[in-house]
Design a protein around this motif. Sequence first.
Motif, PDB file in Angstrom:
ATOM      1  N   LEU A 117       0.898  -1.455  -0.003  1.00  0.00           N
ATOM      2  CA  LEU A 117      -0.040   0.196   0.101  1.00  0.00           C
ATOM      3  C   LEU A 117       0.920   1.133  -0.003  1.00  0.00           C
ATOM      4  O   LEU A 117       1.854   1.308   0.699  1.00  0.00           O
ATOM      5  CB  LEU A 117      -0.849   0.036   1.298  1.00  0.00           C
ATOM      6  CG  LEU A 117      -2.157   0.938   1.249  1.00  0.00           C
ATOM      7  CD1 LEU A 117      -3.161   0.591   0.046  1.00  0.00           C
ATOM      8  CD2 LEU A 117      -2.848   0.944   2.572  1.00  0.00           C
ATOM      9  N   GLU A 118       0.549   2.057  -0.817  1.00  0.00           N
ATOM     10  CA  GLU A 118       1.261   3.474  -0.973  1.00  0.00           C
ATOM     11  C   GLU A 118       0.512   4.459  -0.457  1.00  0.00           C
ATOM     12  O   GLU A 118      -0.705   4.574  -0.379  1.00  0.00           O
ATOM     13  CB  GLU A 118       1.730   3.782  -2.349  1.00  0.00           C
ATOM     14  CG  GLU A 118       2.479   2.731  -3.118  1.00  0.00           C
ATOM     15  CD  GLU A 118       3.901   2.771  -2.423  1.00  0.00           C
ATOM     16  OE1 GLU A 118       4.273   3.568  -1.960  1.00  0.00           O
ATOM     17  OE2 GLU A 118       4.504   1.713  -2.758  1.00  0.00           O
ATOM     18  N   PRO A 119       1.363   5.705   0.062  1.00  0.00           N
ATOM     19  CA  PRO A 119       0.640   6.838   0.604  1.00  0.00           C
ATOM     20  C   PRO A 119      -0.332   7.427  -0.443  1.00  0.00           C
ATOM     21  O   PRO A 119      -1.433   8.099  -0.042  1.00  0.00           O
ATOM     22  CB  PRO A 119       1.651   7.862   0.937  1.00  0.00           C
ATOM     23  CG  PRO A 119       3.000   6.921   1.282  1.00  0.00           C
ATOM     24  CD  PRO A 119       2.678   5.523   0.125  1.00  0.00           C
ATOM     25  N   ARG A 120      -0.024   7.608  -1.936  1.00  0.00           N
ATOM     26  CA  ARG A 120      -0.736   8.096  -2.728  1.00  0.00           C
ATOM     27  C   ARG A 120      -2.113   7.296  -3.143  1.00  0.00           C
ATOM     28  O   ARG A 120      -2.957   7.757  -3.807  1.00  0.00           O
ATOM     29  CB  ARG A 120      -0.011   8.008  -4.185  1.00  0.00           C
ATOM     30  CG  ARG A 120       0.456   6.445  -4.628  1.00  0.00           C
ATOM     31  CD  ARG A 120       1.205   6.744  -5.650  1.00  0.00           C
ATOM     32  NE  ARG A 120       2.103   5.598  -6.189  1.00  0.00           N
ATOM     33  CZ  ARG A 120       1.701   4.669  -7.077  1.00  0.00           C
ATOM     34  NH1 ARG A 120       0.513   4.820  -7.619  1.00  0.00           N
ATOM     35  NH2 ARG A 120       2.458   3.477  -7.193  1.00  0.00           N
ATOM     36  N   ASP A 121      -2.346   6.320  -2.386  1.00  0.00           N
ATOM     37  CA  ASP A 121      -3.570   5.285  -2.725  1.00  0.00           C
ATOM     38  C   ASP A 121      -4.614   5.784  -1.765  1.00  0.00           C
ATOM     39  O   ASP A 121      -5.762   5.603  -2.076  1.00  0.00           O
ATOM     40  CB  ASP A 121      -3.161   3.723  -2.267  1.00  0.00           C
ATOM     41  CG  ASP A 121      -2.444   3.079  -3.123  1.00  0.00           C
ATOM     42  OD1 ASP A 121      -2.507   3.296  -4.493  1.00  0.00           O
ATOM     43  OD2 ASP A 121      -1.556   2.303  -2.799  1.00  0.00           O
ATOM     44  N   PHE A 122      -4.334   6.906  -0.797  1.00  0.00           N
ATOM     45  CA  PHE A 122      -5.381   7.281   0.085  1.00  0.00           C
ATOM     46  C   PHE A 122      -5.852   8.678  -0.725  1.00  0.00           C
ATOM     47  O   PHE A 122      -5.035   9.407  -1.433  1.00  0.00           O
ATOM     48  CB  PHE A 122      -4.632   7.780   1.625  1.00  0.00           C
ATOM     49  CG  PHE A 122      -4.300   6.730   2.315  1.00  0.00           C
ATOM     50  CD1 PHE A 122      -5.207   6.402   3.242  1.00  0.00           C
ATOM     51  CD2 PHE A 122      -3.184   5.891   2.104  1.00  0.00           C
ATOM     52  CE1 PHE A 122      -5.025   5.312   3.953  1.00  0.00           C
ATOM     53  CE2 PHE A 122      -2.893   4.930   2.810  1.00  0.00           C
ATOM     54  CZ  PHE A 122      -3.683   4.321   4.017  1.00  0.00           C
TER      55      PHE A 122
END
Length: 388
Positions: A28-33
Amino acid sequence: MDPLLTGEQAVLGAVLLDPRQLGGLDWLEPRDFYRPGHQSLFAALRKLRDEDHPALGTEGTVPVAWLTDTLAEAGQQVRGLTASYLHTLVAACPRPAHAPLYGRMVLEGSIHRTVAEHADRLLAVAREDAGQHEVRGTAAQADVLTGVLDDLAKRWGTRPLATAPRTPSLPVAGQPPAAAQAEDEQFLLSLLVHQNGAIGEVFDWLRPQDFAHPGHGQLYRCLGALHHRGEPIDPVTTLWEVQRRGLLAKGTITEEQLAPVLRDGAAGSAEWLGEQLLRSSLTRTAAGAAQQIAAHADDRRLAPGQLIGHALHALGPLDEVRARWRTATSPPAPPPAGADQAARVQAALARSPTLPGTPASPPPNHAPLPPSGPRQVHEHTSSHRSPV
């Protein structure tokens, strides 16, 4: 209640309650939020993990430093985060052990959002290229979208295979063809009818669906049928083919639309006009594909694998038009190496006289005749097989 917001809060609350849950969220990446504050918080949590924060080695109650350090780190990237909001995140997580499932919810929302964003970009570029009579930007953006779909498929753990929807997609309501577009199509059709052999310049790569006006596309189909059967094309044969297909009776094309094509002669380059038509078809097809993909991305019932498959399927017609565009605009292929030399040798042999009593040289790849004995007569039949 927003399920996506709830999922983002739950996964962050799970990591705040149990820092060890980060070990199962490396994909999971921060940009997925979706929310910038959530992006900063998840990035801060991962940074503290990479720096071996003391809270990672504790069991039971998490030290307060884990919360305060996370808030301080995230606050450097975004404003408005407070300690009370961290308590809101903790309260939003019913089971910290379910963090991987919450993370999948966040990734699923990210995939839908990413596909929609790139579809909107393709639509904007296609419309801009259509106004400027260009296709390079559209082709480049389509390649970007294809690459994004491949990357998203890998992240989700599925293969990027084009799959058609179970129910056919509703046709996208496009803009009606402009008057100038209709005139260009009519001019090309008139040229193909009156100029002998003109259809041979475009027949290999221009298709009926490239015409913005459906009636013009069906009329081009009639001309293509005559050309395919080796029959002459002129106003009389064209009218007969139109009548045989019932286009006038069905109202596919009206007499007012057909009369100028059959009556008015035209002069020009069918190849050049066909390329202009194919360019418009490419940008129009790209815009339609982008709208279909955006509609799929808005359907939250589709799992990420289904969304990616449907998006790749929607790009299929665009790939086909792009292939024909490359065929139409590519220079002719050079002859194979040695072809000119072989042709010159054969021409020289044909011009050379054969002296009396001199046996003619056998053609290349021809087996020599067997010697005949004094008392035997051999019947020799030679066969030539074309290379496959």
